[in-house]
Design a protein around this motif. Structure first.
Motif, PDB file in Angstrom:
ATOM      1  N   TYR A 183     -15.888   3.197   6.822  1.00  0.00           N
ATOM      2  CA  TYR A 183     -14.000   3.889   7.907  1.00  0.00           C
ATOM      3  C   TYR A 183     -12.902   4.740   6.959  1.00  0.00           C
ATOM      4  N   CYS A 184     -13.070   4.507   5.360  1.00  0.00           N
ATOM      5  CA  CYS A 184     -12.156   4.404   4.380  1.00  0.00           C
ATOM      6  C   CYS A 184     -12.737   6.493   4.870  1.00  0.00           C
ATOM      7  N   VAL A 185     -13.980   6.055   4.580  1.00  0.00           N
ATOM      8  CA  VAL A 185     -14.678   7.724   4.873  1.00  0.00           C
ATOM      9  C   VAL A 185     -14.476   8.886   6.111  1.00  0.00           C
ATOM     10  N   GLU A 186     -14.404   7.376   7.104  1.00  0.00           N
ATOM     11  CA  GLU A 186     -14.210   8.606   8.384  1.00  0.00           C
ATOM     12  C   GLU A 186     -13.132   8.980   8.439  1.00  0.00           C
ATOM     13  N   TYR A 187     -11.851   8.215   7.914  1.00  0.00           N
ATOM     14  CA  TYR A 187     -10.624   8.679   8.343  1.00  0.00           C
ATOM     15  C   TYR A 187     -10.465   9.931   7.221  1.00  0.00           C
ATOM     16  N   ILE A 188     -10.999   9.788   5.725  1.00  0.00           N
ATOM     17  CA  ILE A 188     -10.579  10.713   5.274  1.00  0.00           C
ATOM     18  C   ILE A 188     -11.393  12.354   6.034  1.00  0.00           C
ATOM     19  N   LEU A 189     -12.493  12.531   6.341  1.00  0.00           N
ATOM     20  CA  LEU A 189     -12.583  13.219   7.292  1.00  0.00           C
ATOM     21  C   LEU A 189     -11.948  13.717   8.534  1.00  0.00           C
ATOM     22  N   TRP A 190     -11.389  12.690   9.031  1.00  0.00           N
ATOM     23  CA  TRP A 190     -10.570  12.835  10.053  1.00  0.00           C
ATOM     24  C   TRP A 190      -9.291  13.835   9.418  1.00  0.00           C
ATOM     25  N   CYS A 191      -8.588  13.088   8.532  1.00  0.00           N
ATOM     26  CA  CYS A 191      -7.278  14.123   7.853  1.00  0.00           C
ATOM     27  C   CYS A 191      -8.137  15.642   7.589  1.00  0.00           C
ATOM     28  N   ILE A 192      -9.335  15.539   6.471  1.00  0.00           N
ATOM     29  CA  ILE A 192      -9.632  17.350   6.917  1.00  0.00           C
ATOM     30  C   ILE A 192      -9.500  18.196   8.318  1.00  0.00           C
ATOM     31  N   VAL A 193      -9.996  16.958   8.904  1.00  0.00           N
ATOM     32  CA  VAL A 193     -10.021  17.829  10.821  1.00  0.00           C
ATOM     33  C   VAL A 193      -8.147  18.208  10.757  1.00  0.00           C
ATOM     34  N   ALA A 194      -7.614  16.798  10.889  1.00  0.00           N
ATOM     35  CA  ALA A 194      -5.914  17.234  11.333  1.00  0.00           C
ATOM     36  C   ALA A 194      -5.381  18.698   9.912  1.00  0.00           C
ATOM     37  N   PHE A 195      -5.886  18.535   8.747  1.00  0.00           N
ATOM     38  CA  PHE A 195      -5.463  19.772   8.122  1.00  0.00           C
ATOM     39  C   PHE A 195      -5.466  20.743   8.712  1.00  0.00           C
ATOM     40  N   THR A 196      -7.210  21.226   8.991  1.00  0.00           N
ATOM     41  CA  THR A 196      -7.575  22.202   9.753  1.00  0.00           C
ATOM     42  C   THR A 196      -6.508  22.682  10.666  1.00  0.00           C
ATOM     43  N   TRP A 197      -6.341  21.422  11.524  1.00  0.00           N
ATOM     44  CA  TRP A 197      -5.464  21.508  12.624  1.00  0.00           C
ATOM     45  C   TRP A 197      -4.103  22.345  12.956  1.00  0.00           C
ATOM     46  N   ALA A 198      -3.802  21.574  11.999  1.00  0.00           N
ATOM     47  CA  ALA A 198      -1.876  22.319  11.510  1.00  0.00           C
ATOM     48  C   ALA A 198      -2.039  23.211  10.553  1.00  0.00           C
ATOM     49  N   TRP A 199      -3.126  23.862  10.330  1.00  0.00           N
ATOM     50  CA  TRP A 199      -2.538  25.265   9.655  1.00  0.00           C
ATOM     51  C   TRP A 199      -3.506  25.793  10.688  1.00  0.00           C
ATOM     52  N   ASP A 200      -4.101  25.889  11.543  1.00  0.00           N
ATOM     53  CA  ASP A 200      -4.198  26.829  12.446  1.00  0.00           C
ATOM     54  C   ASP A 200      -2.937  26.821  13.481  1.00  0.00           C
ATOM     55  N   ALA A 201      -2.318  25.526  13.645  1.00  0.00           N
ATOM     56  CA  ALA A 201      -1.087  25.251  14.960  1.00  0.00           C
ATOM     57  C   ALA A 201      -0.296  26.323  14.336  1.00  0.00           C
ATOM     58  N   ALA A 202      -0.182  26.157  12.231  1.00  0.00           N
ATOM     59  CA  ALA A 202       1.359  27.175  11.950  1.00  0.00           C
ATOM     60  C   ALA A 202       0.678  28.218  12.333  1.00  0.00           C
ATOM     61  N   GLU A 203      -0.580  28.605  11.964  1.00  0.00           N
ATOM     62  CA  GLU A 203      -0.228  30.495  12.623  1.00  0.00           C
ATOM     63  C   GLU A 203      -0.121  30.943  14.209  1.00  0.00           C
ATOM     64  N   LEU A 204      -0.274  29.936  15.144  1.00  0.00           N
ATOM     65  CA  LEU A 204      -0.056  30.576  15.932  1.00  0.00           C
ATOM     66  C   LEU A 204       0.873  30.407  16.672  1.00  0.00           C
ATOM     67  N   LEU A 205       2.185  28.955  15.869  1.00  0.00           N
ATOM     68  CA  LEU A 205       3.548  28.999  16.051  1.00  0.00           C
ATOM     69  C   LEU A 205       3.617  30.036  15.741  1.00  0.00           C
ATOM     70  N   TYR A 206       3.380  30.993  14.494  1.00  0.00           N
ATOM     71  CA  TYR A 206       4.170  32.427  13.749  1.00  0.00           C
ATOM     72  C   TYR A 206       4.074  33.212  14.868  1.00  0.00           C
ATOM     73  N   ARG A 207       2.860  33.308  15.733  1.00  0.00           N
ATOM     74  CA  ARG A 207       2.393  34.176  17.038  1.00  0.00           C
ATOM     75  C   ARG A 207       2.582  34.545  18.235  1.00  0.00           C
ATOM     76  N   SER A 208       3.180  33.149  18.016  1.00  0.00           N
ATOM     77  CA  SER A 208       3.567  32.665  19.481  1.00  0.00           C
ATOM     78  C   SER A 208       4.689  33.953  20.152  1.00  0.00           C
TER      79      SER A 208
END
Length: 435
Positions: A307-332
């Motif tokens: 489960y720890c490995v699972e949530y580490i991978l979810w942290c990677i997904v969440a960080f990727t989403w945050a990066w792309d969301a920041a770019e979308l927010l800048y272009r809004s």
């Protein structure tokens, strides 16, 4: 362009004023130079023009059902401005080609306001109960006129399944609207396969949230809050969660890709690395598939480190989403885009912090045998859970259940609605430019 039926190339045109909603617009009415008023009226009747049109002195007065103004922006009515959210696009128009008048639009607006206020009040009440339970802990003290155990039971039996069920109902409605374009392709905008996939993915995730909220269980502890059945067994809950979580990642990925193309935003972070070493674009679907494999390994083996490995991978997904969301927010370019992208950014950061600070520490030293709240009965396992409604485990896992089944479900609804709405507006603009 004011009246859609005034199109006849065999007549010469004469400019005439049209009154609609206290606003005068110049249009053209077909008329031959030698035709008198009687001849004109006969020709208008032959064209099956509505009887509400009155002719005389070169002025045409039309009612709401007679006039179509595609260039006028739909006028929203109601306090919450959620007419289109509940009843579909165009529900807030005072004047529509189908003949919707002001009274019908106002009635829809009142019903939309009532639904929005009702859902909002339920969400506020659920959030207040959640906060009181988390502050009060396991004590039996009174809060908000109720005991803490009563509030906890109300959350699990009323608020969490009710709000997740409403999210599922809205997603079903949204998917029906997107699918309706295949029935009436001439009257509805073509949203393409992406719009259909975004709504379908959101529907699958909302269904998984509603299913699991109706069958509250903890797969790691092999314990269920309701009576043990085949529906709340660890293997059943994990299977439904796997489908829903993969669908959520697909939905967010499609939203980021489609919105990025619309706003001219680039998907950064891992994209350049993957193109350099794999000649393939990066996708968060790969990490989530690996995360689901780790989750299944934890359920089947009972080893919490998976489960720890699972949530580490979810942290990677969440960080990727945050990066792309920041770019979308800048272009809004508007308040709607700004609001949804700010929400996506905040939600991604919250997902990263929740997994890093709550879930990973919880499962790092977790052991079913050492946890007094977990089930150690001989019958517990992947095929059957043990019923214990009064276990302290439910209070401990309440933040996970509340944020997952309510917050994430409605976030998927918001993403699907915004994606379809933006795609519809873009299609209308392209169609107007092509005409």
């Amino acid at each position: 362009e004011a009246c859609s039926w005034i199109k006849s190339p065999k007549f010469q045109n004469r400019p005439v004023a049209v009154e609609a909603h206290r606003k005068t617009e110049e249009i053209t009415v077909p008329k031959e130079p030698t035709a008198g008023p009687a001849t004109e009226q006969r020709r208008l009747r032959a064209l099956d023009w509505p009887p509400q049109l009155a002719y005389g002195m070169g002025r045409v007065k039309a009612t709401c059902s007679d006039v179509e103004r595609p260039t006028k922006r739909p006028r929203q009515r109601g306090i919450t401005r959620t007419n289109s959210f509940w009843w579909g696009e165009g529900a807030s128009l005072d004047c529509t080609p189908s003949g919707t008048d002001v009274h019908t639009a106002s009635t829809r607006a009142l019903l939309a306001d009532a639904l929005t206020v009702g859902v909002g009040a339920s969400a506020i009440a659920a959030a207040a109960a959640f906060a009181e339970v988390m502050v009060g802990g396991s004590s039996a003290a009174h809060s908000l006129g109720f005991t803490i155990p009563t509030l906890l039971s109300t959350l699990f039996t009323v608020f969490i399944p009710g709000l997740s069920g409403l999210a599922l109902a809205v997603m079903i409605l949204q998917l029906i609207r997107v699918s309706a374009k295949r029935v009436k392709p001439a009257t509805l905008p073509d949203l393409g396969r992406k719009g259909l996939m975004v709504c379908t993915s959101g529907l699958l995730f909302a269904f998984s949230c509603f299913y699991r909220s109706m069958n509250i269980a903890d797969e790691g502890a092999a314990m269920c809050r309701n009576r043990a059945t085949a529906f709340n067994a660890p293997v059943a809950g994990r299977a439904v969660a796997t489908v829903g979580e993969i669908a959520l990642v697909v939905q967010v990925s499609l939203y980021i890709e489609g919105t990025g193309a619309r706003l001219g935003a680039t998907r950064g972070l891992w994209a350049a690395v993957f193109r350099l070493y794999t000649s393939a674009p990066f996708s968060t679907v790969g990490p989530v598939l690996l995360a689901e494999a780790m989750s299944w390994s934890g359920v089947l083996s009972g080893i919490s480190k998976f489960y720890c490995v699972e949530y580490i991978l979810w942290c990677i997904v969440a960080f990727t989403w945050a990066w792309d969301a920041a770019e979308l927010l800048y272009r809004s370019k508007g308040p709607r885009d700004t609001g949804i992208h700010a929400g996506l950014l905040i939600g991604s950061v919250f997902l990263f912090l929740f997994n890093a600070l709550v879930e990973i520490p919880h499962f790092f030293d977790y052991s079913r045998e050492a946890d007094p709240a977990a089930s150690t009965a001989p019958g517990s396992g992947i095929w059957e859970c043990v019923h214990d409604e009064n276990s302290p485990l439910w209070l401990k896992r309440l933040p996970f259940f509340f944020c997952y089944f309510v917050g994430a479900a409605w976030s998927a609804v918001a993403l699907a609605y915004r994606f379809v709405r933006a795609a519809s507006i873009a299609q209308k603009r392209l169609r107007k430019l092509s005409e």
